[in-house]
Design a protein around this motif. Structure first.
Motif, short mmCIF file in Angstrom:
data_model
loop_
_atom_site.label_atom_id
_atom_site.label_comp_id
_atom_site.label_asym_id
_atom_site.label_seq_id
_atom_site.Cartn_x
_atom_site.Cartn_y
_atom_site.Cartn_z
N PRO A 1 27.66 45.38 43.24
CA PRO A 1 26.11 45.71 43.40
C PRO A 1 25.61 46.00 44.63
O PRO A 1 24.91 46.92 44.74
N GLN A 2 26.38 45.44 45.67
CA GLN A 2 25.72 45.68 47.06
C GLN A 2 25.97 46.98 47.52
O GLN A 2 25.23 47.59 48.51
N CYS A 3 26.66 47.67 47.02
CA CYS A 3 27.37 49.15 47.61
C CYS A 3 26.45 50.15 46.64
O CYS A 3 26.45 51.23 47.11
N MET A 4 25.94 49.80 45.43
CA MET A 4 25.63 50.83 44.44
C MET A 4 24.73 51.69 44.94
O MET A 4 24.64 52.88 44.88
N SER A 5 23.66 51.09 45.68
CA SER A 5 22.43 52.28 46.26
C SER A 5 23.02 53.00 47.64
O SER A 5 22.47 53.81 48.28
N LYS A 6 24.16 52.65 48.07
CA LYS A 6 24.59 53.20 49.38
C LYS A 6 25.60 54.25 49.20
O LYS A 6 26.44 54.57 50.26
N LEU A 7 26.17 54.79 47.99
CA LEU A 7 26.99 55.55 47.75
C LEU A 7 26.89 57.10 48.16
O LEU A 7 25.92 57.45 47.94
N VAL A 8 27.76 57.68 48.69
CA VAL A 8 27.76 59.03 49.35
C VAL A 8 28.81 59.83 48.54
O VAL A 8 30.05 59.10 48.60
N THR A 9 28.60 60.98 48.43
CA THR A 9 29.68 62.04 48.18
C THR A 9 30.07 62.81 49.20
O THR A 9 29.24 63.34 49.99
N ARG A 10 31.45 63.08 49.29
CA ARG A 10 31.99 63.93 50.27
C ARG A 10 31.33 65.41 50.29
O ARG A 10 31.39 65.77 49.20
#
Ligand code: AMP
Length: 280
Positions: free
Chosen positions: A206-215
């Motif tokens: 959950p702590q990463c969910m809002s910080k995901l980026v796509t290459r």
């Protein structure tokens, strides 16, 4: 290029480049495994110098990174070196962004320079051995590498092409912790004698969910261009290393839970992992 070779040769004490005290061929001959006696490399003589080959999206980074933690050697991904250079404000950044965003390969000269700098920085920190991911990618790069060191083993990871596009499009990275995830659900039916492949998504906490980026280069168009370039430019490397008796082909049977134990088994590292955890 001459400078690059000089840089790499100057690393000989650390990376045993051109070492005469160890011969990958000798261990190959005495090993019953076609895979160059992986366990012997790990336990004595010097740290491993392995290469991971495979199409974009196959999972080179995932498995190279796991093996690097297990074996205590750095995982060096030239794609990461390129992305670091892109993120810097140096003059190289602009030049690289056009190439990378079209899915093309960076010149051998630039990539070998980036790699040499990374190896030198590692040497200064006392690193030894390596698992290379994404290098070499051209015959020119393979020849430069072969001039400066003896690679012990080349692992060629394989997945059907249909799966590769979906895996690249599902790839996400947390821009805070740097960990990689994959949101793709892969479910390929088995047909024409080929096995079915299913892979569960590798979802972030959950702590990463809002910080995901796509290459930026993981769009459908660019992924297809990268696959085409891989087939044209990098696939000949498979034959090059096969003819040297260094290539281990590995068809991934599914996601990490199925593939990781099978890969360790193929590398004859299955009990090595148990011994490491027992000793920890
Ligand atoms: P990757 O993360 O390995 O897919 O690499 C991302 C991009 O970096 C590639 O599409 C190339 O533009 C560049 N790149 C990485 N490694 C190499 C290499 N060995 N030779 C040339 N270009 C590379």
């Amino acid at each position: 290029m001459a400078r690059v070779l000089r840089v790499a040769r100057s690393s000989s004490s650390l990376f045993s480049f051109g070492s005469r005290s160890y011969s990958a061929e000798a261990s190959h001959v005495s090993s019953p495994s076609p895979f160059l006696g992986a366990r012997r490399d790990v336990t004595k003589e010097r740290n491993v110098q392995w290469v991971f080959l495979g199409c974009p999206g196959v999972g080179k980074g995932t498995y190279a990174s796991r093996l690097s933690s297990l074996l205590g050697v750095p995982h060096i991904a030239t794609g990461d070196l390129v992305r670091d250079a892109l993120a810097s404000s140096g003059p190289l950044s602009q030049q690289l962004s056009e190439i990378v965003n079209q899915g093309k390969l960076v010149s051998d000269e630039i990539i070998v320079n980036l790699l040499s700098n990374r190896l030198e920085a590692g040497e200064a920190k006392g690193e030894s051995g390596f698992i290379l991911d994404g290098f070499p990618r051209t015959m020119g790069q393979a020849e430069i590498l072969g001039d400066v060191t003896d690679i012990d083993l080349v692992v060629n990871l394989k997945l059907p092409e249909e799966v590769l596009v979906d895996k690249c499009l599902g790839r996400r990275t947390c821009n805070q912790c740097g960990k990689g995830f994959n949101i793709a659900h892969i479910n390929l039916k088995g047909e024409n004698g080929k096995p079915a492949i299913s892979m569960d998504p590798l979802l972030p906490p959950p702590q990463c969910m809002s910080k995901l980026v796509t290459r930026a280069d993981d769009t459908e168009e660019v992924v297809k261009a990268r696959l085409r370039i891989y087939n044209e430019t990098s696939q000949p490397l498979e034959e090059y290393y096969r003819s040297k008796g260094k290539l281990m082909e590995f068809d991934l049977p599914g996601g990490i839970p199925e593939s990781w134990p099978r890969l360790l088994e193929a590398l004859r590292l299955d009990d090595y992992e148990e011994k490491q955890s027992a000793a920890a």
